[in-house]
Design a protein around this motif. Structure first.
Motif, PDB file in Angstrom:
ATOM      1  N   LYS A 126      11.324  14.503  -2.976  1.00 43.57           N
ATOM      2  CA  LYS A 126      12.057  15.663  -3.507  1.00 43.57           C
ATOM      3  C   LYS A 126      13.442  15.757  -2.843  1.00 43.57           C
ATOM      4  CE  LYS A 126      11.511  20.527  -4.552  1.00 43.57           C
ATOM      5  NZ  LYS A 126      12.383  21.469  -3.934  1.00 43.57           N
ATOM      6  N   ASP A 127      13.501  15.581  -1.526  1.00 48.46           N
ATOM      7  CA  ASP A 127      14.789  15.654  -0.830  1.00 48.46           C
ATOM      8  C   ASP A 127      15.729  14.539  -1.290  1.00 48.46           C
ATOM      9  OD1 ASP A 127      13.780  17.737   0.735  1.00 48.46           O
ATOM     10  OD2 ASP A 127      14.995  17.070   2.423  1.00 48.46           O
ATOM     11  N   PHE A 128      15.168  13.363  -1.494  1.00 51.02           N
ATOM     12  CA  PHE A 128      15.971  12.215  -1.928  1.00 51.02           C
ATOM     13  C   PHE A 128      16.588  12.506  -3.300  1.00 51.02           C
ATOM     14  CE2 PHE A 128      15.855   7.703  -3.754  1.00 51.02           C
ATOM     15  CZ  PHE A 128      16.975   7.275  -3.061  1.00 51.02           C
ATOM     16  N   SER A 188       0.806  -1.222   0.000  1.00 47.74           N
ATOM     17  CA  SER A 188       0.000   0.000   0.000  1.00 47.74           C
ATOM     18  C   SER A 188       0.842   1.276   0.000  1.00 47.74           C
ATOM     19  CB  SER A 188      -0.971  -0.008   1.182  1.00 47.74           C
ATOM     20  OG  SER A 188      -0.261   0.194   2.361  1.00 47.74           O
ATOM     21  N   ILE A 189       1.964   1.273   0.715  1.00 47.51           N
ATOM     22  CA  ILE A 189       2.760   2.520   0.748  1.00 47.51           C
ATOM     23  C   ILE A 189       3.383   2.779  -0.625  1.00 47.51           C
ATOM     24  CG2 ILE A 189       4.814   1.390   1.800  1.00 47.51           C
ATOM     25  CD1 ILE A 189       3.757   4.972   2.580  1.00 47.51           C
ATOM     26  N   ALA A 190       3.806   1.697  -1.305  1.00 44.45           N
ATOM     27  CA  ALA A 190       4.385   1.861  -2.647  1.00 44.45           C
ATOM     28  C   ALA A 190       3.324   2.403  -3.610  1.00 44.45           C
ATOM     29  CB  ALA A 190       4.936   0.537  -3.152  1.00 44.45           C
ATOM     30  N   SER A 191       2.076   1.976  -3.417  1.00 47.31           N
ATOM     31  CA  SER A 191       0.997   2.468  -4.295  1.00 47.31           C
ATOM     32  C   SER A 191       0.741   3.955  -4.105  1.00 47.31           C
ATOM     33  CB  SER A 191      -0.316   1.744  -3.992  1.00 47.31           C
ATOM     34  OG  SER A 191      -0.168   0.411  -4.327  1.00 47.31           O
ATOM     35  N   ARG A 192       1.043   4.449  -2.908  1.00 50.93           N
ATOM     36  CA  ARG A 192       0.885   5.887  -2.691  1.00 50.93           C
ATOM     37  C   ARG A 192       2.120   6.648  -3.170  1.00 50.93           C
ATOM     38  NH1 ARG A 192      -0.243   5.908   3.406  1.00 50.93           N
ATOM     39  NH2 ARG A 192      -0.146   3.664   3.353  1.00 50.93           N
ATOM     40  N   PHE A 193       3.253   5.969  -3.107  1.00 55.66           N
ATOM     41  CA  PHE A 193       4.527   6.588  -3.474  1.00 55.66           C
ATOM     42  C   PHE A 193       4.564   6.960  -4.962  1.00 55.66           C
ATOM     43  CE2 PHE A 193       9.013   6.388  -4.718  1.00 55.66           C
ATOM     44  CZ  PHE A 193       9.669   7.020  -3.666  1.00 55.66           C
ATOM     45  N   VAL A 194       4.051   6.054  -5.801  1.00 59.69           N
ATOM     46  CA  VAL A 194       4.188   6.274  -7.251  1.00 59.69           C
ATOM     47  C   VAL A 194       3.486   7.561  -7.703  1.00 59.69           C
ATOM     48  CG1 VAL A 194       3.862   5.304  -9.555  1.00 59.69           C
ATOM     49  CG2 VAL A 194       4.506   3.810  -7.667  1.00 59.69           C
ATOM     50  N   PRO A 195       2.175   7.735  -7.390  1.00 64.07           N
ATOM     51  CA  PRO A 195       1.562   9.001  -7.820  1.00 64.07           C
ATOM     52  C   PRO A 195       2.214  10.233  -7.207  1.00 64.07           C
ATOM     53  CG  PRO A 195      -0.032   7.602  -6.651  1.00 64.07           C
ATOM     54  CD  PRO A 195       1.212   6.815  -6.797  1.00 64.07           C
ATOM     55  N   GLU A 196       2.680  10.117  -5.959  1.00 62.22           N
ATOM     56  CA  GLU A 196       3.344  11.272  -5.331  1.00 62.22           C
ATOM     57  C   GLU A 196       4.629  11.637  -6.083  1.00 62.22           C
ATOM     58  OE1 GLU A 196       3.004  13.147  -2.157  1.00 62.22           O
ATOM     59  OE2 GLU A 196       0.906  12.660  -2.435  1.00 62.22           O
ATOM     60  N   SER A 197       5.348  10.619  -6.557  1.00 61.12           N
ATOM     61  CA  SER A 197       6.618  10.893  -7.238  1.00 61.12           C
ATOM     62  C   SER A 197       6.379  11.669  -8.532  1.00 61.12           C
ATOM     63  CB  SER A 197       7.378   9.599  -7.518  1.00 61.12           C
ATOM     64  OG  SER A 197       6.700   8.867  -8.511  1.00 61.12           O
ATOM     65  N   GLY A 198       5.168  11.550  -9.090  1.00 66.23           N
ATOM     66  CA  GLY A 198       4.835  12.280 -10.306  1.00 66.23           C
ATOM     67  C   GLY A 198       4.876  13.792 -10.108  1.00 66.23           C
ATOM     68  N   ASN A 199       4.835  14.241  -8.866  1.00 62.18           N
ATOM     69  CA  ASN A 199       4.899  15.673  -8.587  1.00 62.18           C
ATOM     70  C   ASN A 199       6.319  16.164  -8.377  1.00 62.18           C
ATOM     71  OD1 ASN A 199       1.957  16.313  -8.272  1.00 62.18           O
ATOM     72  ND2 ASN A 199       2.170  14.613  -6.845  1.00 62.18           N
ATOM     73  N   VAL A 200       7.261  15.246  -8.429  1.00 60.20           N
ATOM     74  CA  VAL A 200       8.644  15.634  -8.184  1.00 60.20           C
ATOM     75  C   VAL A 200       9.419  15.592  -9.488  1.00 60.20           C
ATOM     76  CG1 VAL A 200      10.738  15.139  -6.888  1.00 60.20           C
ATOM     77  CG2 VAL A 200       8.507  14.722  -5.849  1.00 60.20           C
ATOM     78  N   ASN A 201       9.927  16.764  -9.787  1.00 58.57           N
ATOM     79  CA  ASN A 201      10.737  16.923 -10.957  1.00 58.57           C
ATOM     80  C   ASN A 201      11.928  15.960 -10.915  1.00 58.57           C
ATOM     81  OD1 ASN A 201      11.548  18.490 -13.120  1.00 58.57           O
ATOM     82  ND2 ASN A 201      12.977  19.569 -11.790  1.00 58.57           N
ATOM     83  N   SER A 202      12.257  15.342 -12.016  1.00 59.60           N
ATOM     84  CA  SER A 202      13.431  14.461 -12.133  1.00 59.60           C
ATOM     85  C   SER A 202      13.273  13.097 -11.477  1.00 59.60           C
ATOM     86  CB  SER A 202      14.713  15.084 -11.575  1.00 59.60           C
ATOM     87  OG  SER A 202      14.927  16.334 -12.128  1.00 59.60           O
ATOM     88  N   ALA A 203      12.119  12.794 -10.903  1.00 62.46           N
ATOM     89  CA  ALA A 203      11.933  11.456 -10.318  1.00 62.46           C
ATOM     90  C   ALA A 203      11.162  10.593 -11.309  1.00 62.46           C
ATOM     91  CB  ALA A 203      11.164  11.544  -9.005  1.00 62.46           C
ATOM     92  N   VAL A 204      11.771   9.468 -11.699  1.00 58.91           N
ATOM     93  CA  VAL A 204      11.098   8.552 -12.629  1.00 58.91           C
ATOM     94  C   VAL A 204      11.067   7.166 -11.988  1.00 58.91           C
ATOM     95  CG1 VAL A 204      11.261   7.435 -14.898  1.00 58.91           C
ATOM     96  CG2 VAL A 204      11.936   9.834 -14.643  1.00 58.91           C
TER      97      VAL A 204
END
Ligand code: C2G
Length: 446
Positions: free
Chosen positions: A406-408, A139-155
């Motif tokens: 974003k920090d990562f 479940s946490i990974a499922s939330r992580f993916v859409p959130e990463s879409g808001n971070v520039n340079s994260a694929v």
């Protein structure tokens, strides 16, 4: 003299910005340019900016077109500026067509043609990206993916789960290119790894990812022993890799500001920290599996340990734990820390519910953070004289994972392995607390 004002972020300043400023300048005799602050951009959902406010101001200045530069810090400031500077024309690009019509009451509003084929978004996409492989597709990974879409340079480039069917379904759902059959295949398709697997697997995955030269973002708790945490940090440091824990509270804007405020002594000396995190959980949940490091301490303790260590340090004198047990795991634990000049406590639970708030008491006043404090978007600083009380509000968008991502990504792109939102020392101490608890040291069963 005709005064014109225009506003923007001006990130990665480009020809489109220049053309707009030129067109705005041509509308009058004097051009005022408002540049948004980093905080204001964060508040209005823009967290992708690559340049900070000073760099963006410098870029506007370098055009020679602005007669005056002001910084835009808050919603509603445009009206204040128009009145304050006696502005005749408010100009903005046509992508805002209609949006600023309400300013017609204060001055003339002009929408200028936007330059086609160039944008900050496009330029940001052309910059180097960090390809993240995900281990564990729950479940946490499922939330992580859409959130990463808001971070520039994260694929998100690949995912792995020993359960191949689950992994395939996850990759299909989130359009992830590589469904890895093993960790080797995952590592071959990423330069950073997000570990979102069950707690007891963190150490092995983190170690193999670091050994393969991958940066690591690991869910909490990182590991359950100090020696293992030290070993992981040693590998990361030797190889100049980022090793970060995904303790989302540490990266969110409100917590960051609370930290600076308290360090600047707005409540005097801190004498007590108390925080609670309880989540009623189904008894059949893996989170309560005694053979797999289940229980309230392993599930939730890192959250309250964060403010305790941030505000009182890691050099406590002792800890006592009081646990309500069932089926070999703690359904609830209260921990009490004695420091030389302070005391701290927390409550964590999977089978007991408490108020999920935090208070930090000092010699001049206290901070109150309502539940759920670990997703902080608001807190209050309170004093004996209530007239001095202050309320602070911040963005905490959706799941709030975008801040840690974003920090990562920024730490990786900056080429350093150093970051301090949760320091090495704090992480080692968190592992030590978990270890002490598992060994039963000073644990009183209720
Ligand atoms: N612009 C343009 N052509 C482009 C890109 C941007 O004319 N290809 C214009 C925009 O329309 C805007 C200005 O350049 O007028 C600044 O754009 P941004 O930096 O993207 O700022 P923006 O988010 O539009 O902020 O409250 C309104 C904001 O302050 C405007």
């Amino acid at each position: 003299m005709k005064k014109v004002i225009t506003y923007g972020t001006y990130d990665l300043f480009h020809q489109g910005h220049y053309n707009l400023l030129k067109r705005a300048k041509d509308l009058g005799d004097y051009l005022i340019v408002g540049v948004t602050t980093d905080n204001f951009d964060l508040e209005r959902g823009k967290m992708n900016t690559c340049n900070n406010v000073m760099e963006r101001i410098e870029a506007v200045k370098a055009t020679g077109l602005a007669d005056q530069i002001v910084i835009e810090e808050y919603r509603g400031q445009k009206i204040d500026d128009i009145q304050k500077y006696g502005v005749d024309i408010f100009a903005i690009g046509s992508d805002w067509e209609g949006y600023f019509d309400y300013l017609n009451e204060f001055c003339e509003v002009v929408y200028l043609p936007r330059t086609q084929g160039i944008s900050s978004t496009q330029l940001r996409q052309e910059r180097p990206s960090v390809n993240i492989g995900i281990i564990g597709t729950g479940s946490i990974a499922s939330r992580f993916v859409p959130e990463s879409g808001n971070v520039n340079s994260a694929v998100i480039s690949a995912a792995y789960n020993p359960d191949a069917a689950k992994c395939k379904a996850f990759c299909e759902k989130h359009s992830i290119a590589v469904t890895a059959r093993d960790t080797q295949e995952l590592f071959a398709n990423c330069n950073a790894v997000y570990i979102a697997s069950p707690h007891y697997t963190h150490y092995d995955y983190a170690k193999s990812a670091l050994m393969a030269g991958k940066h690591v973002l690991c869910e909490t708790p990182l590991v359950f022993s100090k020696a293992q945490a030290e070993e992981l940090y040693a590998i990361a440091e030797e190889r100049k890799l980022v090793l970060m824990v995904a303790l989302k509270t540490a990266y969110c804007p409100a917590f960051g500001h609370m930290f600076s405020l308290l360090k600047s002594r707005v409540i005097g000396d801190i004498v007590e920290v108390n925080a609670s995190v309880t989540t009623l959980t189904d008894e059949s949940s893996e989170k309560l599996d005694s053979k797999r490091f289940g229980g309230s301490m392993s599930e939730n303790a890192c959250f309250p340990l964060l403010p305790i260590f941030k505000f009182l340090g890691t050099d406590y004198c002792n800890i006592n734990f009081y646990s309500k047990m069932k089926n070999g795991v703690d359904m609830f634990t209260k921990a009490v820390f004695r420091y030389e000049h302070a005391v701290a406590s927390f409550q964590v639970g999977l089978g007991v519910k408490t108020e999920g708030s935090m208070t930090i008491a000092g010699t001049k006043g206290y901070v109150y953070v309502p539940a759920p404090w670990w997703k902080t978007d608001y807190f209050e600083v309170r004093y004996e004289d209530q007239n001095l009380n202050k309320k602070y509000f911040y963005p905490f968008i959706d799941e709030g994972l975008r801040y840690e991502i974003k920090d990562f990504v920024s730490s990786i792109l900056a080429g350093g392995y150093y970051h301090d939102k949760v320091s090495r020392k704090e992480n080692l101490k968190m592992a030590e607390v978990q270890e002490q608890y598992l060994k039963g040291e000073n644990v009183w069963k209720l």
